[in-house]
Motif scaffolding. Sequence first.
Motif, PDB file in Angstrom:
ATOM      1  N   ARG A 258      25.780  47.177  18.542  1.00 49.04           N
ATOM      2  CA  ARG A 258      27.185  46.814  18.763  1.00 49.04           C
ATOM      3  C   ARG A 258      27.282  45.797  19.886  1.00 49.04           C
ATOM      4  NH1 ARG A 258      31.661  49.969  21.026  1.00 49.04           N
ATOM      5  NH2 ARG A 258      30.402  51.854  20.983  1.00 49.04           N
ATOM      6  N   ALA A 259      27.991  44.683  19.631  1.00 46.13           N
ATOM      7  CA  ALA A 259      28.150  43.648  20.636  1.00 46.13           C
ATOM      8  C   ALA A 259      29.225  44.047  21.632  1.00 46.13           C
ATOM      9  CB  ALA A 259      28.514  42.326  19.971  1.00 46.13           C
ATOM     10  N   VAL A 260      28.902  43.960  22.909  1.00 46.40           N
ATOM     11  CA  VAL A 260      29.851  44.310  23.971  1.00 46.40           C
ATOM     12  C   VAL A 260      29.827  43.190  25.000  1.00 46.40           C
ATOM     13  CG1 VAL A 260      29.705  46.808  23.717  1.00 46.40           C
ATOM     14  CG2 VAL A 260      28.013  45.607  25.111  1.00 46.40           C
ATOM     15  N   PRO A 261      30.858  43.131  25.869  1.00 44.82           N
ATOM     16  CA  PRO A 261      30.794  42.104  26.928  1.00 44.82           C
ATOM     17  C   PRO A 261      29.710  42.431  27.951  1.00 44.82           C
ATOM     18  CG  PRO A 261      33.006  43.066  26.727  1.00 44.82           C
ATOM     19  CD  PRO A 261      32.097  43.879  25.885  1.00 44.82           C
ATOM     20  N   THR A 262      29.215  41.391  28.608  1.00 50.04           N
ATOM     21  CA  THR A 262      28.196  41.590  29.640  1.00 50.04           C
ATOM     22  C   THR A 262      28.799  42.318  30.837  1.00 50.04           C
ATOM     23  OG1 THR A 262      27.279  39.496  28.959  1.00 50.04           O
ATOM     24  CG2 THR A 262      26.515  40.362  31.053  1.00 50.04           C
TER      25      THR A 262
END
Lengths: 292, 621
Positions: free
Chosen positions: B513-517
């Motif tokens: 899942r892509a999340v913010p850094t």
Amino acid sequence: MLVLLQVVAVAAFAPLVQGSMKRLRANLQGRPGPSPFQPYRDLAKLWAKEALQPKGISPLPLIAPGVVLGVALTFAAALPLVAAPGGLDPVVDIIALAFLLALGRFLLALAALDTRSAFAGMAASREMTFASLVEPTLLLALLGGAMLGGGTKLSLLLTAPFGLAAALAFAAFFLVLLAETARIPIDNQETHYELTMIHEGLVLEYSGWQLAMLQFAEQVRQLSFFVLAAILLPGGAAWWMHLPWIIVLVGAIGVTETMFAKLRLFEVPQVLTTAFILAATSIVLRVLGMPV
Amino acid sequence: MLRLAGIIATAAIALTAGCFAILGLAFSQHGVFPLGTLAGPIPILTLVLGVTPLAAPFCAILAMLGTAIAIWSTQRGKPIDMVLIAAFMAAMLLVLVARSVALFFVAWEAMSLISALLVASHHERRGVRRATFVYLVVAQIGALCVLAALGLLAIQASNPSFAAIARAAANLSPGTRNAVFVLALLGFGSKAGLVPLHFWLPRAHPVAPAGASALLSGAMLKIALYGLLLVTFELAAPGPISWGIATIVIGVLSALAGVIYALVDHDLKRLLAYHSVENIGIVVIGIGVALVGQAIGNPALAALGLVAALFHAINHGLFKALLFLGAGVVADEEGTVDLERLGGLWGSLVWTAPLFLIGCAAITGLPPFNGFVSEWLTFQSLVAGVLAGDETIKLVLLSAIAGLALTGGLAAVCFVKVFGVVFLGSARCRTQPRPVERFGGSTLAMGLLAALCTLLGLIPMLAVAPLARIAGAVLGALPIATPSLPVLPATLAILPLAGALFAVALAARRGVRAVPTWTCASPVTPSAQYTATAFSKPARTIFSFVLLPERHRQYEFATRWFPQRIVYHTESRYLIDEISRSVAAVTLRIARRSRAMQSGSLRLYVAYALVALIVTVALAR
């Protein structure tokens, strides 16, 4: 087949060693601490969880955990244990080992830079710089014993006699080991403060099963370093001496981590330089054939 | 039209070079394969051409790089550069097949002058004119040293052909032999970019067009090393042990200085030029081991050193050309090679980025690429030398092992910086997205070089077996066996590769899942990314005793306590520049003092000449 057994054995015990160190350190500091088997539970829990990752621009953050695990397992397979003289020992020598470890580090650092996080970048910079200072020491500390046997194979360490020079080499290797396994006084595995992290900062953005892979790889690499250190100690040639020496090493590191504070960043090079001088002295004594 | 002519000429020369490489290898048991002799009006001008086994690997470098650059130029570069590149290739090939002093020197000068034209390609810029001037001065002083060395040998042998000189080499007096070696080291070493005569290289190589930079770093430096090998192993052989030790010391210093300066440099092309200094140092370490082996009567050790050196020379040619061509694409597409202004290029340069990564991995010496194998061989030759040599050799070679290990580690730091800052993360200055790169001539050229880097890494025997034959022909012995070599790179690569595939397959199956850094809850901005300056900060601090960094900080305050803007600027001073500056200052001071003698009166000068004549005659009697 024996080499497979060796890898499985190292891999199976690696989390236990990590857990025992944590427990010992907690006890030395007057805390009860988690069970030595906790890392197995942690790995299982992480493995079951989904992975979150900032979207990198490249596939490098995706492949890095796998490469790092592959490197750690190759390291474990190259150890001159039961598998000597068969296994990987005739192929993977001390010099190749140094290059192999660089491969994992290189990819992990690139993956860290791809996350765009300043913490990860900072950690990548520090990890790579210190690793470059560790590499000459690692080579000299190991090559001294092997060159007495006339080559660069890891199994030649088994035949090297113990003496003053070997003790110096071990001292140097012990400092290398502290740096490579991210231990106090060089690094701190338990830190939760991003600015002081070196190795942990690199893997800051990993979670879930990806983090499980990385942690497991770290544990395998750590135990492999311990085994090499045990081989450098007196009687380390005999396979049944490895276990007691590893227990002693676990104790020694626990005490070191309790007695010392983490060094300021720019004092770390001094420790690494000291290690280099120890290793250089040791190899010069050995190669020139001084009676020690 | 001009472009097409240049490309066809370059390809033809590359093909000829390839044929010469095969000829040299095929005839390695019989020595020289003669190509022809042209009698000159006086004996010293006789031109002899022939292919030697020693020249074969260098011909192979020219063949591979020439092909790649010809393909590259179908898409990029100015047409006139292509014609110059063809002429440059021809001159380099002529140096390799020259077998007499006159021809060698003429070809050498042609190579220097044509390359100076390439360096001056952007002569409208002031810095470029300055770089060309420095390059020409060093090249001409170096050429004079080369001429002196070869002339001395030709006079001793009273014959200008290399074959005759080599036959007469056994009768050289130690003084002449050493003088020739020192002159050759100065002449060829300055051309190869060895410390401390390297200072022209990081100035001249980056300002040339990409294809020319690739040839300058990838091929011309190797031609200089060929010259050094020619003198030390054929024309003035055998040398004493001090040659080997001097060569190794210079090699280690070059490797370390090259990589340390590269680490703190943030101009992509100049940084690559510094890495050429480093890699030439590594090759020269191998040459030094070969010289030591020959001097202590251990031809197998000498052959191992020579194989390591030649293999690293080939490898450096391949990956350095790949990296310079990649830098050329970056310069073309982004209009800058300043690391601090780039970033996130993986997104648009979808072909260049992975190919550049292979180049970075190869130059860092990561398995399973070619740089790893030749560096491993260099280490093996050093270890074998420690085991075989006496106390002095042992200590020198042990220092070389430590120095080479440090070099390798620092190179890894530098290329993580380069690749991470230029290709990963997000763009630092650009706002609108760039078009995605299409596959074309330039990507094909880089793909070819990257494929060669991988192939020679995975199957090193493709190169090592022929090089061992060449070493056998030059030194009369086969190298010390390294039985693990054929399977070593594959063994190291198999589990990491399997792991990578496993991780990718798992990610495809389970999903990531892509999340913010995570940046402590502050917004994620491109300027928050680690910069190249920041990345090299620890190294700059650790090596401050060499780099002498200077920092300038400027605070602009909006309110009394909180700065609104901090301008941070850091620069390294170059030890060699500082030294040469003080030498220049002393020279100027002496010149100013001596002005008293220069009145401009003709009678006074005649008197000076007479006094000088009398003194000379008096001394000569």
